[in-house]
Write a protein that holds these residues in place. Structure first.
Motif: not given
Length: 587
Positions: A344-355
């Motif tokens: 979940v952390h890794a997915v959040w980090m990735a999406l946080g760069k998009a938005a």
């Protein structure tokens, strides 16, 4: 027959979600184990006739995101032999779509007018299932057989008649059979209530109209999620979290994701993730799917429907033999807590760069043990889950992190029990459970601080530690926010000897005191942008020290506890200048 109108679809989804919640209420009121009655470590969900989830509105998302995989395993095993009043049981992560062995699924098929119209299910974490450690988590496990009894899809009730031979087999493989007996009956009761409610909906709509409604709400979920994805810029975004050991050696295992946004579709690729581990941290494929879905869904609007249609536009690559898709017989019992959080952390980090405006800061990891003891006064075995030592949650834009919250894999669905019933039920005494000072990651919105926790045991005990949160910070900051403080634990024996056990270990103690500092969650946004009055309130509440208020948040307070506006303005200007060369965000 015409497609149901949007109002009818919305009403049907709400009715289905209420079934999930009512099943949960029945479970809480009737279960024997505090894991269910006080902590709510279970989840209820409803599927259509083909095992596709049409509601997962209550419980822990790590349980329900893979519910469809479990039902598909059941259908593969019994599709030609599913009758009215049958009930099924399963748990295995390799052959039955399980996330780990402790989470047992009761699946009850629902019939109306002679047609199968769905399943009502309850996935629940049993207090004990045998294996090498009391309480389902064995930090010394190196293969799945060390973790407890393995169950393929089984028929536990056949046309209304309980299979007593199988029931006794299950009880015989449990250290607390009286709890398992009552909890299984509670699970059966909750799914029966769900069945009756679902039959009432189908009876009102008619079988064919109900099927059309179920298809319609899945399609609606698909459209809503695709609209959220379409709002993000196309591209591939990377995130990475890691675990520092394999339970036996200091071997760093990265959990890497590349999230590709392509129009209204999402592809999550785990290529580059470390190999499966010797210890019990591995994540089964079903558990990994659940964690990915949880990371994606929680990033967007909370109005997204609670059904499997939401994830039709998602594809996942899980390299075989990696920590997120291990080859059997790798142990997996802690994958629901440890690796699920990393995913979940890794997915959040990735999406946080998009938005970045939607970014989620990281939550602290767990530090608490599972404790087995014998209550000599009551002459019974006890297995104590120290859920009161949970960490702090991460902040998001507009809201501080939860001061203390259950595992990230539950997203708040796992409750922290009150200490009073624990002291009545178990031979322990609580000495302290208070929020940490300076534990939360600094930010415009502060991370949850975690707790300072201390409990005394009355009798000798065995503690099984699964403490991923010990040591360095685990709740990363987002968009300029800082990380939360790391965790700590120690055991003070009756003789006064202090033991600092390894994060993943089993220890035997006489009467002792267990003391832990649970990790804090990460902050969101630069801390010197935090409302000064919020900082003052945190200082008065004991969550932030005067020194940190001044040196990190840039808030200078007067002797009477008010904001010194001039000194604060100067201090914040200095911090802002210094920040041009400092990145407080942990990527």
């Amino acid at each position: 027959m015409s497609t149901p109108d949007p109002v009818k679809l919305a009403l049907t989804q709400n009715q289905l979600d209420e079934i999930s919640r009512q099943m949960a209420w029945v479970m809480v009121q009737t279960a024997r184990s505090t894991v269910f009655s006080l902590s709510h470590d279970f989840s209820c969900f409803v599927s259509d006739e083909e095992g596709v989830l049409i509601s997962q509105a209550d419980g822990c998302p790590i349980h329900t995101g893979c519910g469809g995989i479990a039902l598909q395993a059941l259908l593969d095993a019994f599709d030609d032999d599913i009758q009215e009043e049958d009930v099924f049981l399963l748990n295995d992560p390799y052959v039955a779509g399980g996330n780990h062995l402790a989470d047992w699924v009761i699946a009850r098929p629902v019939f109306q007018e002679g047609y199968r119209v769905g399943f009502c299910c309850n996935r629940a974490h049993q207090s004990d299932i045998g294996g090498g450690a009391a309480g389902t988590f064995n930090p010394e496990a190196t293969e799945i057989w060390h973790e407890g009894i393995r169950l393929p899809p089984l028929k536990i009730i056949e046309q209304g008649e309980t299979r007593e031979d199988l029931w006794q087999l299950l009880l015989l493989n449990c250290r607390t059979p009286e709890l398992l007996d009552g909890d299984l009956r509670a699970m059966l009761g909750s799914t029966r209530i769900g069945m009756q409610r679902l039959q009432a909906i189908v009876a009102e709509l008619g079988v064919e109209q109900a099927r059309q409604c179920f298809d319609g709400i899945l399609e609606h979920g698909d459209r809503m999620f695709r609209a959220c994805v379409s709002a993000l810029p196309d591209g591939t975004y990377h995130g990475e979290d890691w675990t520092e050991n394999d339970c036996f050696e200091d071997i760093r295992t990265p959990i890497k994701v590349a999230v590709t946004i392509d129009g209204d579709e999402v592809h999550v690729d785990f290529e580059g993730t470390g190999p499966q581990m010797r210890g019990f941290k591995n994540s089964s494929p079903a558990n990994t799917q659940s964690a990915v879905y949880m990371g994606l869904k929680s990033f967007f609007d909370d109005d997204l429907p609670h059904n499997e249609g939401v994830f039709r536009g998602v594809s996942i690559n899980m390299p075989l033999g990696s920590a997120i898709n291990p080859r059997p017989p790798a142990p997996t019992s802690n994958g629901t807590i440890v690796i699920a959080q990393h995913i979940v952390h890794a997915v959040w980090m990735a999406l946080g760069k998009a938005a970045p405006e939607l970014a989620c800061a990281g939550w602290g990891r767990s530090v608490h043990p599972t404790m087995a003891t014998r209550d000599e006064t009551r002459d019974k075995n006890c297995i104590v889950y120290h859920f009161q030592a949970m960490p702090g949650g991460g902040a998001v834009k507009g809201r501080d992190g939860f001061c203390q919250v259950g595992h990230l894999s539950a997203l708040g669905g796992l409750f922290i029990p009150n200490v009073e019933p624990y002291e009545q039920l178990y031979p322990i005494r609580f000495e302290r459970q208070e929020l940490r000072c300076d534990g939360g990651g600094p930010g415009e919105f502060r991370g949850g601080p975690g707790v300072d926790y201390e409990v005394t045991t009355h009798y000798p005990s065995t503690m099984h530690f699964r403490s991923e949160g010990i040591g360095p910070p685990s709740g990363f900051g987002a968009v300029g926010g800082g990380a939360g403080e790391g965790g700590y634990m120690e055991v003070i024996e009756e003789s006064g000897t202090r033991d600092v056990p390894p994060p993943f270990s089993t220890r035997h103690y006489n009467r002792c005191v267990f003391h832990a500092l649970s990790p804090g969650g990460g902050g969101f946004g630069h801390p010197w942008r935090r409302d000064p009055e919020s900082v003052v309130r945190d200082v008065k509440d004991g969550l932030v020290s005067l020194a940190k208020a001044r040196d990190v948040y840039g808030v200078v307070m007067t002797d009477d506890g008010c904001v010194d506006d001039m000194a604060t303005g100067e201090q914040r200007a200095r911090l802002s200048r210094e920040a041009s060369n400092t990145d407080l965000t942990i990527a």
